[in-house]
Write a protein that holds these residues in place. Structure first.
Motif, mmCIF file in Angstrom:
data_model
loop_
_atom_site.group_PDB
_atom_site.id
_atom_site.type_symbol
_atom_site.label_atom_id
_atom_site.label_comp_id
_atom_site.label_asym_id
_atom_site.label_seq_id
_atom_site.Cartn_x
_atom_site.Cartn_y
_atom_site.Cartn_z
ATOM 1 N N VAL A 68 3.149 -12.934 -4.419
ATOM 2 C CA VAL A 68 2.380 -13.005 -5.657
ATOM 3 C C VAL A 68 1.662 -11.669 -5.779
ATOM 4 N N ILE A 69 1.943 -10.940 -6.848
ATOM 5 C CA ILE A 69 1.421 -9.584 -6.986
ATOM 6 C C ILE A 69 1.193 -9.275 -8.463
ATOM 7 N N GLN A 70 0.218 -8.426 -8.733
ATOM 8 C CA GLN A 70 -0.074 -8.069 -10.122
ATOM 9 C C GLN A 70 0.813 -6.910 -10.563
ATOM 10 N N LEU A 71 1.382 -7.054 -11.748
ATOM 11 C CA LEU A 71 2.187 -5.977 -12.335
ATOM 12 C C LEU A 71 1.250 -4.984 -13.017
ATOM 13 N N ALA A 72 0.494 -4.288 -12.199
ATOM 14 C CA ALA A 72 -0.492 -3.334 -12.707
ATOM 15 C C ALA A 72 -0.256 -1.985 -12.050
ATOM 16 N N ARG A 73 -0.497 -0.933 -12.781
ATOM 17 C CA ARG A 73 -0.312 0.418 -12.252
ATOM 18 C C ARG A 73 -1.254 0.633 -11.069
ATOM 19 N N GLY A 74 -0.688 1.130 -9.981
ATOM 20 C CA GLY A 74 -1.469 1.340 -8.783
ATOM 21 C C GLY A 74 -1.427 0.165 -7.837
ATOM 22 N N SER A 75 -0.975 -0.991 -8.316
ATOM 23 C CA SER A 75 -0.842 -2.167 -7.449
ATOM 24 C C SER A 75 0.595 -2.388 -7.012
ATOM 25 N N ILE A 76 1.533 -1.844 -7.760
ATOM 26 C CA ILE A 76 2.943 -2.111 -7.514
ATOM 27 C C ILE A 76 3.738 -0.866 -7.893
ATOM 28 N N ILE A 77 4.879 -0.658 -7.259
ATOM 29 C CA ILE A 77 5.670 0.515 -7.611
ATOM 30 C C ILE A 77 6.116 0.405 -9.071
ATOM 31 N N ASP A 78 6.199 1.559 -9.718
ATOM 32 C CA ASP A 78 6.478 1.574 -11.157
ATOM 33 C C ASP A 78 7.809 0.934 -11.513
ATOM 34 N N GLY A 79 8.788 1.036 -10.619
ATOM 35 C CA GLY A 79 10.096 0.449 -10.916
ATOM 36 C C GLY A 79 10.007 -1.043 -11.175
ATOM 37 N N GLU A 88 2.831 -6.767 -18.721
ATOM 38 C CA GLU A 88 2.101 -5.873 -17.833
ATOM 39 C C GLU A 88 0.710 -6.442 -17.569
ATOM 40 N N ASN A 89 0.255 -6.321 -16.340
ATOM 41 C CA ASN A 89 -1.024 -6.830 -15.825
ATOM 42 C C ASN A 89 -0.998 -8.320 -15.508
ATOM 43 N N ASP A 90 0.111 -9.003 -15.803
ATOM 44 C CA ASP A 90 0.274 -10.374 -15.308
ATOM 45 C C ASP A 90 0.437 -10.344 -13.790
ATOM 46 N N TYR A 91 0.195 -11.481 -13.173
ATOM 47 C CA TYR A 91 0.599 -11.700 -11.795
ATOM 48 C C TYR A 91 1.944 -12.413 -11.824
ATOM 49 N N VAL A 92 2.859 -11.967 -10.971
ATOM 50 C CA VAL A 92 4.149 -12.640 -10.868
ATOM 51 C C VAL A 92 4.306 -13.238 -9.473
ATOM 52 N N SER A 146 4.213 -3.189 -3.199
ATOM 53 C CA SER A 146 2.892 -2.729 -3.603
ATOM 54 C C SER A 146 2.809 -1.221 -3.474
ATOM 55 N N ALA A 147 1.977 -0.606 -4.314
ATOM 56 C CA ALA A 147 1.885 0.844 -4.371
ATOM 57 C C ALA A 147 0.533 1.301 -3.864
ATOM 58 N N SER A 148 0.511 2.475 -3.246
ATOM 59 C CA SER A 148 -0.739 2.982 -2.689
ATOM 60 C C SER A 148 -1.568 3.734 -3.710
ATOM 61 N N ALA A 149 -0.944 4.183 -4.778
ATOM 62 C CA ALA A 149 -1.671 4.941 -5.789
ATOM 63 C C ALA A 149 -0.916 4.875 -7.103
ATOM 64 N N ALA A 150 -1.655 5.062 -8.200
ATOM 65 C CA ALA A 150 -1.024 5.032 -9.508
ATOM 66 C C ALA A 150 -0.071 6.213 -9.653
ATOM 67 N N SER A 151 1.067 5.978 -10.260
ATOM 68 C CA SER A 151 2.044 7.035 -10.457
ATOM 69 C C SER A 151 1.702 7.836 -11.703
ATOM 70 N N SER A 152 1.989 9.133 -11.634
ATOM 71 C CA SER A 152 1.787 9.990 -12.802
ATOM 72 C C SER A 152 3.096 10.259 -13.524
ATOM 73 N N PRO A 167 13.489 7.451 -6.421
ATOM 74 C CA PRO A 167 12.190 7.734 -5.798
ATOM 75 C C PRO A 167 11.051 7.951 -6.791
ATOM 76 N N THR A 168 11.357 8.534 -7.949
ATOM 77 C CA THR A 168 10.310 8.824 -8.933
ATOM 78 C C THR A 168 9.509 7.580 -9.294
ATOM 79 N N TRP A 169 10.184 6.414 -9.369
ATOM 80 C CA TRP A 169 9.511 5.175 -9.757
ATOM 81 C C TRP A 169 9.450 4.184 -8.600
ATOM 82 N N GLY A 170 9.679 4.745 -7.377
ATOM 83 C CA GLY A 170 9.555 3.947 -6.166
ATOM 84 C C GLY A 170 8.389 4.444 -5.339
ATOM 85 N N TYR A 171 8.690 4.988 -4.149
ATOM 86 C CA TYR A 171 7.636 5.475 -3.261
ATOM 87 C C TYR A 171 7.493 6.989 -3.298
#
Length: 333
Positions: A126-137, A96-100, A38-44, A157-161
Motif C-alpha cells: 500500500v503506497i501513495q502515488l505521490a511524487r517523492g514517495s514512489i518512482i515516477d514510472g 495521482e496522490n491516491d494510495y494504491v 518507493s522513491a528517495s527523492a522527487a524526480s526532476s 532509469p530516468t523514471w526509475g531509480y
C-alpha cells in the motif's frame, strides 16, 4: 528503496497523536528489506512519453493476483515509458496522490533477474502515488488505471531509480525495470469504511454516524461521565484482515473531547493518514489492534492511555482529557 523508508516521519496532522505519552516510539513499518518502488527523492525529470512497448511476455501466472513469470527482455528496451493494461479492471479509477493497494513483481530487462515481489510475502503493497514517495514510472503508468487491473510496464532509469540505481536491490543506473502490477484497490480522501453496521446500544457511550460517503461522521457525546476504561467498539465491521500490534494502517479519523469539541481530523485536511501503531498513543494502539480492515471503530481513550497531564501544546486538549475518536481502517501498510 526499502519499504520502511515510507515511514521515517510521522505524517502531518498526527502531531496530536505522535509521541503519545508513551515510553518511547519506534519505526513500526518493519516490512521487507527488499526493494519496493518507493522513491528517495522527487524526480526532476519531465513527464515521459508513454508507449505500448516493447514489453516481454508474461509466460506463467497470467491471472489477476497470481505471481507472474516474465520472460527476459528481447533487444533494446524503449527509452520511453512502456505501459500495457494486461487485464482491464472495473473498479475505481486511480488518481495521482491516491494510495494504491497492489501486488507486484519487478525484474531487470536485460537479465530477467527478479529483484522484488510482494506475492511471495503474501502481503500487498500500500503506497501513495505521490511524487517523492514512489518512482515516477509507477506514478505515470498507474494514474488513470482502474482497480482490478493488471498493468505491465518497462521503466527506463530516468523514471526509475535514476543513474544511481538501487544498490540494495542489485539495480544498476543503466537498468530498465519491468514490473507487473495487480491493482487491488485505490483510496483517496473520499474513502470510507465498508461493512456491516453494528448496533450502538450503550447510552453512556458516544454515538457515531454510519455514513460512508467520505464525509466526516458525526460524534454525539452523552451527558454522562466518561468511561474510565478504554472503549474500542465496531460501528461498521469490515471483513478484512485483523490489524497487528506492530503494523501500520491507512485511516480516516476524527477526534473530539468528551464535551464534543473537535480537536483533530483527517477529513478537515482532505487527506488520508498513515502511521504505525507503535507511533501513537497507547489508547489508539490498543484500540485498533485486532480490529478488521474496512471497519469504522469508536475509540474512547481515558487520560492514562492518552496524554494524561501532558497534552501537546496548542492541541486544544486539556490535562486529564478523555479523547473520543472515530477511525475508518482503510488498509494495512
Amino acid at each position: 528503496m526499502r519499504r520502511r523508508s515510507l515511514f521515517i516521519a510521522v505524517p502531518a496532522g498526527l502531531v496530536t497523536l505522535a509521541g503519545c505519552g508513551d515510553d518511547g516510539g519506534s519505526d513500526s513499518a518493519q516490512g521487507s528489506d527488499s526493494a519496493s518502488p518507493s522513491a528517495s527523492a522527487a524526480s526532476s525529470a519531465p513527464p515521459p512519453k508513454i508507449v505500448d512497448g516493447p514489453l516481454p511476455a508474461i509466460t506463467a501466472g497470467v491471472k489477476f493476483d497470481e505471481k507472474p513469470t516474465i520472460a527476459k527482455g528481447s533487444g533494446d528496451p524503449s527509452k520511453d515509458l512502456a505501459v500495457k493494461t494486461v487485464i482491464a479492471g472495473s473498479g475505481s479509477t486511480v488518481a495521482e496522490n491516491d494510495y494504491v493497494q497492489a501486488h507486484y513483481l519487478g525484474q531487470v530487462w536485460d537479465t530477467a533477474k527478479v529483484f522484488d515481489n510482494s506475492y511471495d510475502r503474501k502481503v500487498p503493497l500500500v503506497i501513495q502515488l505521490a511524487r517523492g514517495s514512489i518512482i515516477d514510472g509507477w506514478l505515470y503508468a498507474l494514474t488513470g488505471k482502474k482497480a482490478g487491473s493488471r498493468v505491465q510496464m518497462a521503466i527506463p532509469p530516468t523514471w526509475g531509480y535514476g543513474t544511481q540505481g538501487n544498490a540494495d536491490a542489485g539495480i544498476k543506473g543503466t537498468d530498465t525495470l519491468v514490473f507487473v502490477v495487480d491493482v487491488q484497490a485505490t483510496f483517496n480522501s473520499k474513502s470510507s469504511a465498508k461493512g456491516s453496521t453494528v448496533a450502538q446500544d450503550d447510552v453512556d457511550l458516544p454515538k457515531v454516524g454510519t455514513n460512508t460517503d467520505g464525509k466526516a461522521p458525526s460524534i454525539e457525546v452523552p451527558k454522562s461521565d466518561p468511561p474510565t476504561e478504554l472503549v474500542a467498539n465496531y460501528i461498521i465491521e469490515g471483513d478484512g484482515a485483523e490489524v497487528g500490534a506492530d503494523e501500520s494502517v491507512l485511516v480516516q479519523y476524527k477526534g473530539v473531547l468528551w464535551d464534543g469539541k473537535e480537536f483533530d481530523s483527517s477529513y478537515g485536511r482532505n487527506a488520508l493518514t498513515s502511521f504505525g501503531l507503535e507511533q501513537v498513543v497507547k489508547g489508539w494502539a490498543q484500540g485498533l489492534t485486532g480490529k478488521k480492515v474496512g471497519s469504522r471503530v469508536l475509540i474512547v481513550i481515558p487520560p492514562d492511555l492518552g496524554y494524561g497531564d501532558n497534552p501537546p501544546a496548542d492541541s486544544g486538549i486539556g490535562k486529564g482529557a478523555t479523547l473520543v475518536f472515530t477511525v475508518d481502517i482503510l488498509a494495512k501498510m
